[in-house]
Design an enzyme around this catalytic site. Sequence first.
Site, mmCIF file in Angstrom:
data_model
loop_
_atom_site.group_PDB
_atom_site.id
_atom_site.type_symbol
_atom_site.label_atom_id
_atom_site.label_comp_id
_atom_site.label_asym_id
_atom_site.label_seq_id
_atom_site.Cartn_x
_atom_site.Cartn_y
_atom_site.Cartn_z
ATOM 1 N N HIS A 34 72.001 52.118 69.404
ATOM 2 C CA HIS A 34 70.817 53.454 69.512
ATOM 3 C C HIS A 34 70.767 54.231 68.262
ATOM 4 O O HIS A 34 71.615 54.159 67.484
ATOM 5 C CB HIS A 34 71.693 54.611 70.475
ATOM 6 N N ASP B 173 77.444 57.899 64.462
ATOM 7 C CA ASP B 173 77.090 58.124 65.632
ATOM 8 C C ASP B 173 75.514 58.279 65.596
ATOM 9 O O ASP B 173 75.314 59.486 65.944
ATOM 10 C CB ASP B 173 77.814 58.915 66.474
ATOM 11 N N GLU C 1 69.877 57.897 73.534
ATOM 12 C CA GLU C 1 71.185 57.535 74.200
ATOM 13 C C GLU C 1 71.796 58.551 74.432
ATOM 14 O O GLU C 1 72.505 58.709 75.349
ATOM 15 C CB GLU C 1 71.619 56.352 73.342
ATOM 16 N N GLU C 2 71.679 59.743 73.642
ATOM 17 C CA GLU C 2 72.672 60.715 73.571
ATOM 18 C C GLU C 2 72.205 61.704 74.844
ATOM 19 O O GLU C 2 73.122 62.522 75.347
ATOM 20 C CB GLU C 2 72.699 61.568 72.291
HETATM 21 N N1 DTR Z 1 78.709 57.635 74.140
HETATM 22 C C1 DTR Z 1 78.727 57.406 72.508
HETATM 23 C C2 DTR Z 1 80.021 57.581 72.123
HETATM 24 C C3 DTR Z 1 81.243 56.906 72.772
HETATM 25 C C4 DTR Z 1 82.371 57.241 73.180
HETATM 26 N N2 DTR Z 1 83.130 56.459 73.709
HETATM 27 C C5 DTR Z 1 82.553 55.048 73.675
HETATM 28 C C6 DTR Z 1 83.132 53.935 73.696
HETATM 29 C C7 DTR Z 1 82.215 52.639 73.526
HETATM 30 C C8 DTR Z 1 80.836 53.057 72.795
HETATM 31 C C9 DTR Z 1 80.315 54.221 72.594
HETATM 32 C C10 DTR Z 1 81.380 55.168 72.636
HETATM 33 C C11 DTR Z 1 77.914 58.362 71.787
HETATM 34 O O1 DTR Z 1 78.174 59.451 71.786
HETATM 35 O O2 DTR Z 1 76.720 57.792 71.294
HETATM 36 ZN ZN ZN Z 2 77.026 60.053 70.521
HETATM 37 ZN ZN ZN Z 3 76.440 56.765 69.849
#
Ligand code: DTR
Ligand code: ZN
Ligand code: ZN
Length: 444
Positions: free
Chosen positions: A131, A143, A177-178
């Site tokens: 993403h 991120d 994605e967020e």
């Molecule tokens: N959700 C993702 C960050 C995230 C948190 N735990 C995991 C495990 C595997 C992949 C991603 C993540 C984000 O904040 O973009």
């Molecule tokens: Zn994130």
């Molecule tokens: Zn992420």
Amino acid sequence: MSLSVPRRLAAVAALAVGGLIAATAPSALAAPTAPAAPTAVTAAPTPPDIPLANVKAHLTQLQTIATNNGGNRAHGRAGYKASIDYVKAKLDAAGFTTTLQTFTSSGATGYNLIADWPGGDPDSVLMAGAHLDSVSSGAGINDNGSGSAAVLETALAVSRAQLQPTKHLRFGWWGAEELGLIGSKYYVNNLPAAERAKFSGYLNFDMIGSPNPGYFVYDDDAAIEQTFKTYFSGIGVPTEIETEGDGRSDHASFKNVGIPVGGLFTGASRTKTAAQAQKWGGTSGQAFDRCYHSSCDNTSNINDTALDRNSDAVAYAIWNLGAATPVPPGKSFENTADVNIPDSPGAAVTSPVTASDVPGNAPATTKVDVNIVHTYRGDLVVDLVAPDGTVYNLHNRSGGSADNLVASYTVNASAEVANGVWKLQVKDVAAQDVGYINSWKITF
Ligand code: DTR
Ligand code: ZN
Ligand code: ZN
Ligand code: CA
């Protein structure tokens, strides 16, 4: 018409009369006019090292974009669209077929970027994705600039290598994605079932450069998991199964429709244990990424070693999973009709076979068995001609005065559609000595 005594006998006769008559050695004859042809490629391509400097250059660009656009690259903000435009420009310049997919979420336009690498089996798609959006509180360099940049640089490495994988390679950068995997869900939900069925796998990379890194491998699909584990064990880095990710990144959108998924992760807000610090280094009792979803997720929030290792792991997986298993063996087509080969300077002759019911492209390990009866194999230039006319040279006059040419060749014909008329083409380019094509076979 001179008596065509096989040349080696003439040479022996000359020696026998006590003088070495300058026999017209083959090399003294007109140089062979072997058609310029790509040589048969047999070695499986090895994955390249992904230059860390290149990946970090992309992160610098994404940081600049965030800085110039209100400090973030979030869905619906100018920084996100600028990020998409940056990635798309790189891929267009590298020869990818790119598609910008738009969707609406929270009242704003979102964008997915899809990039297809031309070639490979259209019925077997391997996709890697990340993403590209950040949260609104920061630049989102780990991120998920880290995953986006690693996938981008791997795609550019595919182009630099002019890779011809057996599978069709596709790359994706997801929007929103967020906000809840919005972009990847939109992409998968708009894939017809017949298109989904073509996916051999989706590889997800979300946070792969965390400053206090762990090395986590998704355990959703055994073959993909093993591919990553093999890579890391090859560089002596222990890994753990990713346990917090189910449903928490874009691989979930693909897994939910039955597509095999895998991926890598270096950790977010969870803290590194003492045992993990013992294993991986770094700081126990501290989060893998203390700047997760914060304004400090900038270019200083990256561990270079983790980013480098994971970027190379992306390439390793693409090269190895992309080679895939070619069309099931046993699909052979043979021509046993004898075809006389006129002595030089005669024209080339061909022996055709018609391949049918072979899905997709020929494999990188297409096998060609040749049986030619001849009294001087060094006279011969032998080529495989694909249905579209592409010439793959199999034999180019080696072997000298030895009789016959009975050999097997492995040809990387993965750029060719398998079905159609394939030909064995033989030309005798040196006078004296003659023969014929006894039989030949192609196996996909
Ligand atoms: N959700 C993702 C960050 C995230 C948190 N735990 C995991 C495990 C595997 C992949 C991603 C993540 C984000 O904040 O973009
Ligand atoms: Zn994130
Ligand atoms: Zn992420
Ligand atoms: Ca000859």
